[in-house]
Structures are given as C-alpha cells and as structure tokens.
Motif scaffolding. Sequence first.
Motif, PDB file in Angstrom:
ATOM      1  N   GLU A 216      -1.326  -0.413  -4.320  1.00  0.00           N
ATOM      2  CA  GLU A 216      -0.215  -0.290  -3.241  1.00  0.00           C
ATOM      3  C   GLU A 216       0.768   0.837  -3.387  1.00  0.00           C
ATOM      4  O   GLU A 216       1.314   0.807  -4.496  1.00  0.00           O
ATOM      5  CB  GLU A 216       0.088  -1.601  -2.730  1.00  0.00           C
ATOM      6  N   ILE A 217       0.733   1.708  -2.576  1.00  0.00           N
ATOM      7  CA  ILE A 217       2.199   2.724  -2.627  1.00  0.00           C
ATOM      8  C   ILE A 217       3.146   2.267  -1.795  1.00  0.00           C
ATOM      9  O   ILE A 217       2.903   2.193  -0.567  1.00  0.00           O
ATOM     10  CB  ILE A 217       1.486   4.137  -2.234  1.00  0.00           C
ATOM     11  N   LYS A 218       4.332   1.964  -2.258  1.00  0.00           N
ATOM     12  CA  LYS A 218       5.553   1.630  -1.363  1.00  0.00           C
ATOM     13  C   LYS A 218       6.526   2.760  -1.235  1.00  0.00           C
ATOM     14  O   LYS A 218       6.282   3.808  -1.916  1.00  0.00           O
ATOM     15  CB  LYS A 218       6.058   0.352  -2.193  1.00  0.00           C
ATOM     16  N   GLY A 219       7.255   2.589  -0.180  1.00  0.00           N
ATOM     17  CA  GLY A 219       8.277   3.651   0.150  1.00  0.00           C
ATOM     18  C   GLY A 219       7.826   4.756   0.885  1.00  0.00           C
ATOM     19  O   GLY A 219       8.654   5.947   1.019  1.00  0.00           O
ATOM     20  N   MET A 220       6.569   4.413   1.642  1.00  0.00           N
ATOM     21  CA  MET A 220       6.307   5.531   2.450  1.00  0.00           C
ATOM     22  C   MET A 220       6.269   5.019   3.974  1.00  0.00           C
ATOM     23  O   MET A 220       6.215   3.833   4.108  1.00  0.00           O
ATOM     24  CB  MET A 220       4.748   6.005   2.245  1.00  0.00           C
ATOM     25  N   PRO A 221       6.433   5.705   4.932  1.00  0.00           N
ATOM     26  CA  PRO A 221       6.432   5.272   6.319  1.00  0.00           C
ATOM     27  C   PRO A 221       5.368   4.757   7.003  1.00  0.00           C
ATOM     28  O   PRO A 221       5.529   4.001   7.960  1.00  0.00           O
ATOM     29  CB  PRO A 221       7.092   6.395   7.147  1.00  0.00           C
ATOM     30  N   ILE A 222       4.137   4.920   6.357  1.00  0.00           N
ATOM     31  CA  ILE A 222       2.884   4.089   6.602  1.00  0.00           C
ATOM     32  C   ILE A 222       2.382   3.520   5.446  1.00  0.00           C
ATOM     33  O   ILE A 222       2.892   3.893   4.258  1.00  0.00           O
ATOM     34  CB  ILE A 222       1.995   5.458   7.295  1.00  0.00           C
ATOM     35  N   PRO A 223       1.354   2.665   5.600  1.00  0.00           N
ATOM     36  CA  PRO A 223       0.699   2.176   4.495  1.00  0.00           C
ATOM     37  C   PRO A 223      -0.148   3.076   3.623  1.00  0.00           C
ATOM     38  O   PRO A 223      -0.520   4.132   4.001  1.00  0.00           O
ATOM     39  CB  PRO A 223      -0.143   1.000   5.112  1.00  0.00           C
ATOM     40  N   GLY A 224      -0.337   2.864   2.364  1.00  0.00           N
ATOM     41  CA  GLY A 224      -1.086   3.776   1.474  1.00  0.00           C
ATOM     42  C   GLY A 224      -1.500   3.030   0.200  1.00  0.00           C
ATOM     43  O   GLY A 224      -0.624   2.339  -0.285  1.00  0.00           O
ATOM     44  N   ARG A 225      -2.429   3.613  -0.573  1.00  0.00           N
ATOM     45  CA  ARG A 225      -2.860   2.866  -1.751  1.00  0.00           C
ATOM     46  C   ARG A 225      -3.611   4.082  -2.383  1.00  0.00           C
ATOM     47  O   ARG A 225      -3.922   5.242  -2.049  1.00  0.00           O
ATOM     48  CB  ARG A 225      -4.047   1.986  -1.207  1.00  0.00           C
ATOM     49  N   VAL A 226      -3.690   3.946  -3.942  1.00  0.00           N
ATOM     50  CA  VAL A 226      -4.329   4.981  -4.734  1.00  0.00           C
ATOM     51  C   VAL A 226      -5.641   3.976  -4.989  1.00  0.00           C
ATOM     52  O   VAL A 226      -5.596   2.695  -5.377  1.00  0.00           O
ATOM     53  CB  VAL A 226      -3.703   5.004  -6.045  1.00  0.00           C
ATOM     54  N   LEU A 227      -6.760   4.349  -4.820  1.00  0.00           N
ATOM     55  CA  LEU A 227      -7.960   3.969  -4.951  1.00  0.00           C
ATOM     56  C   LEU A 227      -8.827   4.502  -6.026  1.00  0.00           C
ATOM     57  O   LEU A 227      -9.161   5.948  -6.046  1.00  0.00           O
ATOM     58  CB  LEU A 227      -9.049   4.063  -3.697  1.00  0.00           C
TER      59      LEU A 227
END
Length: 856
Positions: A216-227
Amino acid sequence: MFLKSLLTVSVALAVSSAHANEYVIEKLAKPSSQQVELTLDPAKDNFSGHTEIALEVLKATNYIELNGIDYAVSMAKILGAENCDLSAEMLKTGKVKFACEEKIQPGKYTLKVDFTAPYNRQSVGLYKTLDQGTPYLFTQFEMSDARRAFPVFDEPSYKIPFQLTITAPTSQKVYANTPVLKTKVDGDMTTHFFDKTPPIPSYLVAMAVGPFEELEIKGMPIPGRVLTPQGKIHLADYAKENMPRVLKALEDYFGIPYVYKKLDSVAVPEFPFGAMENAGLVTYREDILLVDLATATRSKKERNVSIIAHELAHQWYGNLVTMKWWNDLWLNEAFASWMAAKITAQINPEFESHLDLPQNHVMALDARLSTKPIRKPIKTEADIMDGLGLAYSKGSAVLSMVENWIGEEAFQQGIRAYLKKFSYKNAEAADLWQALGEASNKDVASVLKSFIEQSSFPLIKVTQDGKKINISQSRFVNAGVDAPAQLWNVPVAIKYGAGDKVKTASVLLNKETQQLTLDFEPEWIYPDQGAMGYYRWVLNDAQFNALLENAADKLTVRERLALLSAVDSLLDAGVISAAHLMQTLEAFVSDAHPLVANTALGYLASQKRVFEDDSNRDLWPKFIRNSIAPAAKQYGLTAKAGEDAAVSQLRAQVIARLGFDGHDQKVIDTAKAQAALYLNNPENVDPYLASTYLNLAAYHGDAKLLEKYKQTFKTTKDPQVRTKMLAAMGYFGKPELQNAVLEYSLTDNVTASDMRTLLGGLGYGKEREALFIEWIYNNYDAITKNLPPFFVPNLPFFTTASCDAKSLEKTKTFFNDKITEVPGYARSLSKLEESINDCIALKNRELNSVNSFLKR
C-alpha cells in the motif's frame, strides 16, 4: 510511455491525410461508451470475451468498421430501432468490417460481439508471460494493440468511458484502471466488476491478472499500491516513497488534482518499453520500478524517480487531455519527458539531473536527410515508431528552450490554461502553441513550428567586431551533404565576458543574419548560455581558443558538457579535423567535474569505433590507456568512502575502457574475480562497477561461467540482477560461447522484451559482429517471431557493420526482398544507407589526421 532504452504539413492537412488512408476507421459510427467482459485464466493459452458498445450510426450504411487483430468473432449483432445479425471480415489493415444485409439507418444502437483470442506472446496486446515458472497476464495497448484484446474503436480521438468485468480463477488477483465495485464467486472462478472509467482512449485501458503481492502507498489523495510478481515486494519500498512526492509536485505544477480514483503501479517482468501511463494502472519494467537500495546506484534511483514522474505527468498530459491523432504523439512524450526532468530536479537535486542534455543524444540523427520531422503524417504503427526516440529528446529539448525564452511563469500559466480548456477532450499541438503564446505575449507558434515541423536544426555562426557581433544561421549538415536550405525562429542566448565581467545577450533569430551590440567588448563568447538551445554553433579559431581558455572558470558544468557535444558535431560538419577534436577532448578528461571528464572519455572512445582499422589497430590500446591515465590517477580504480556518485560513474567508464579497449590484464583479472563475488552475493561488489566487471569477465570467460550466468538469470528474483546477467551474456567472446548465447536467446527462457537487452553486446568486436550478423541471416524467421512486432523493422541496423559498404549492400539485398511483409524495412534501409555513407566519408576524410595524432 517511456522508451528504453523507446511528426510536416499543417495540422489540418496532417490530420485529414491521416484519416484518408485505409488504416483508419471509416467515419460511419461513433461510440459513446463500451462494456467489456473477459474470462481470463493465465494457465491457458486462449481467452474469451463479450463486448457491448453504445454507438451512434452517423449515416445509412450496410457496415460499420472497428479495429481487430487475431480475435475470432462467434456472434455479432447491432440492436436499436432496427436489429441485425452482422458478419465480421477481418482486414489486413487492422480493421474489422461488421456488415448487415440491410441498411443500418442513422441513430443510436448497441453493438454486441462475442469473441475468442489467443494470449499474445510478443509483449503486446493482452499477453501472457512466465515469471519463475508462474504465468501472469498483462496488457500493452499503445500504440494500436487494444484491438488484439477485444473489438474496439482503437484510435485516440474515440475517447469514451470503458467498464471492465473480468472473470478469473479465484486464486488469481485481478486489476484494471478503476477500483472493484463488487466480486461474485462461482466455484473456483470469481467475477470482478470494475467501476466505469472517465472518458479515455482505448490505448489507456489496462488490466493485469496473476498471484501478485501488494504494498500500500500512503500519503496520496487517492488509494494506491505497488503490485509485484511473487517474491519481489521487498524491492518496492523506494517506489512507494517516491509516488506521493512526485504526485504532489505534479498537482502543484498543473493546478489540477489527480483525476482518477486510484493509482496502482505494476512491476512487469516482460515489458517492451520502459513504462506505460495507463489511467490508474501504470505499468513499468520491473527493473525500473523495483530497486534494491543495498546495491542501487544513483543513476538507478534517478531512473526510478524520472520514469515515475514521466508516467504520472501523462495522467494530465495525454490522459486528461489526449491527442486527436498519432501525429501528435511526439508532443505527449516530449512533454512528459520535459516535465519528468523538471520534477526530478526539483525533488531530488542531488541527482544532478539538470546535467542530462537530451539534445546531445539525438542531434547527430536529426541532422541526416533521411530523418523526418517529429510532427509528421501518420498512417501505420511503423510510422509512429519511426523516430519516436528522437521525438522524446528533441521535443523535450525544444520545450526547455521555449520555456527558457518566455519564462517559467508564463510557460506554467499556458500549460494550466491548456489543460483546463481541454480536460477530458482531445487537442492538437496548435492548441498548446496558442495557450503558450497567449500567456507570454510572444510568437511561440512560429518558434515551435520551425523546430517541430522541420527536421534538422540550425548552425549558428557568431563573428565579432569589437562590441558588435553578427549572428547568422544555416542548416546544419554533415560534410559533403547537399541539403535544402532552411530557416528557423531561434531563441539565441549569447554568454560573453571580459575579466571578471560576465553577461548574457538574447535575440530571437528569425532571419538569416542579425546583429547585436554588446555592453562591452568581450574577450570570449559562448553562443549557448545555459546550454538550452536546440542548435549547434561555430566560432573562428581565435574565438574558439579564447573560449577554451576560459571554459573551466567561466562556463557552468552544463555548458561545458554542451561544449563537448558541439565540438564533436563540428567534426561531422567538416569544420574541424579529427586530430583537433581529439586534442580538445583530451584537455577535458582532467575537468574538475567528473561528469565532464566522463563525457570527454566517451567521445574519445567513440572515435575508436569509427576510425579503427588495420592501419592503426595496434595504436589504440596505448592511446586509450594514456587518455584515461589522468582520471585513473585522480580518482583511483576502487571506490572511496563518501565519494560523489559522478566519480563512481566515471570510474566505471575508466575500467571499461581499460579492459575492453586498453587490454589491461590487471583490470581483466580483477573483473573475473569481482564477477565471481557478484554471483555469490551482489552486495559484495561495487554497484557502479558490477555491470562492467560482469561484461569483461564474460568476454574473457569460459563455458562454466556462462552456465553460472544462465543459472543466476533464471533463478534470481532481483530484476536488476536479472537484467545485468542478461546483458552480460551478450559479451561472451569465444565463438562457441557466443553461438551458445545466440541459441539460448531463441529459447523460452528469453522473452520478446528480454531479447533486445541480450542483443546489446553481441556485436562488440569485429569478429563477433560478423558472427552475429550471419546468425541473424540464418535465423531470421525465428528471430522475428521472438521480437515485439514494432521492433522488427530495426533488424537491418543489426546486420550492418560500422562504416562497411559491403556489409550495407548485403543488408539491402536481404531486406529489400522483405519490404512487402515488413514495410518499415524501407525506412530503416534509407536511414542506414545514409549513416554508413556518412561514416565512410568521414573515415576517408579524417583517417590520416587520426593516425598522425595517434603516432604523436
């Protein structure tokens, strides 16, 4: 999109001519939205699907056209005021004609199609790859490969919402451009219902299926992940740190929040480009996105940040605002490259990315008569790929020049106005020119059109008479070449000085000659202040010598780097001799900045590639050793604690030149020992020297070492290690080992995308080059099946020895017979012929000068 390694008429004419060809969908219907349902199982070789396209039929017709390659239609019907079962005819032009026996009257309809298709195995479309024996599915739809996955209006002007529904084995994870709304489990299969996308062109649709790991990538205005594929998620931390920083910097610059509902980043083990900006699901070559911080060099970290910035810049420029037609793809990529450089320098100044001058990489190519403008008519994918690398670098350099001319604030205002006006729409180059012109009150269009819609660039000649200087322009051409005259609108910035005084004078050079009066009589002149110009320059001998005397103290590092490139180009133009060039380069090998010294050494080594023959072969090793001696003495051959990364990069060049060109046995022995350490544990070897050591060890290695390289290549879960092993295998020197590597390249262990990395070292050395060329001729069919389709037109460049007329003729004979099946060969052969002839002319003109210099 980012290329790895990776358009000239008026806008109206370019678009109309493009849309008048047989490769473009006939304007009989227009889609408004599309639903796509796919059943995907990575363990299988084929897939099935169903699509429903809401469309408007524009005029009475018996058929409508979509795009399609490779899929088979089992059912097609159009439903509306009238219903009709359709027949499907797949055309060789990448289109499918869906025909009805009765006239389809204008109005709104739904087109329904059932289809099946194989997974592609050449890294394009919806393709399957194996990683550590585990199958995965990925997509690469740009330029025109969405049509391999499902029936679609596969042109950028058809910008519509897509809604994907994917059924896959429950054991697999499934991703697309948007978040999942719900899932439905049915035994061992699960259906994933994805949210509808905002309007996007088909080339930005994306999906991935496989047993991925997530971070999971935190600190962005939308959800995000590295896969990542299995076993690699521990390498995702650096990307996880950089995503929020890059995204915030871009939102701040554009003044528009990121518009998509998520931002997932996928590490792809088989990928034909560097990365792809799919809306909400960005894909990257895994050796770019994944970084082992224990062994990462500064350049690897910079590459990670820069390419992330490139792809995320596309989320606004390309995705939110999209080109109308492929003739403006150059602008998409040029803008993203320009923006990436700006963001990288802003958030990681320690990388010194401002010292990368993209123009230096491509101006030699741009000077050739066979090179087309970067904005040009486009019909086929081969037209798109032709000169696309030039478009990235020339386009971004020209944008930098214009920004420097009109000012950063005006440039930013123009970009913001453009994005707001065309959000969720299509636009063309002229729309941006207008926005920049309105923001700056300058004639931006005339400058940009002169560089974008013409090939080549100006040669600026500066002559001095006291405080007055004359500035004139002509087309830069290689010596002996007769080219049509051209003029540009050129922002020229002259840096000049006397004593401690240094000033700049600027002018928009829009005719053949203009005059400037300086504030004082200069002792020296540098015709490209800041190294921002997309032009070359020439001074008389006295002026040039005065500039060289002041270069170390008065020119910035960036300006000295541009000076080296400019002087190197003057050899091609016949303005200076090879001896004069080499003497100048030698002086910069001891430059205070290691990157300048590194660049000078690189240009010296390139002279060997051009001029080495039987008349001087024995002289080069000593010359290379002597040229490198100052840098080797100053910095040493082993790293020191806390040294600057530029020093480490210079050392890699020093050792490579000593080992390969200088035949230094001590360096070769060290390389063998260090390669053995690397195979045991990559952390045991200086990361800046690892590739050099591995390549040198391979060149002098045996069959046992090759087996160790293969085993490491197959079993490592570190993408950086895998890429290094693949590249190094291309350097094995003994004929029997080179043949073994060539055979290995055609096995299932080497993917279509891998093959290009492996090819890099196979042409090193005259004898090895000859063996490699013969292998291509003998294995042509297998090679073309193993390469991404867009890369095949480049093969003639691999079968022609440098500066060799006989080799060129054999290449032309072989590939001329195949132009019908691969039209891109015609363009490659034209470029190749000019390049080889230029090289032969240069060698004939300057060989005596080089030999005299080597015998000093």
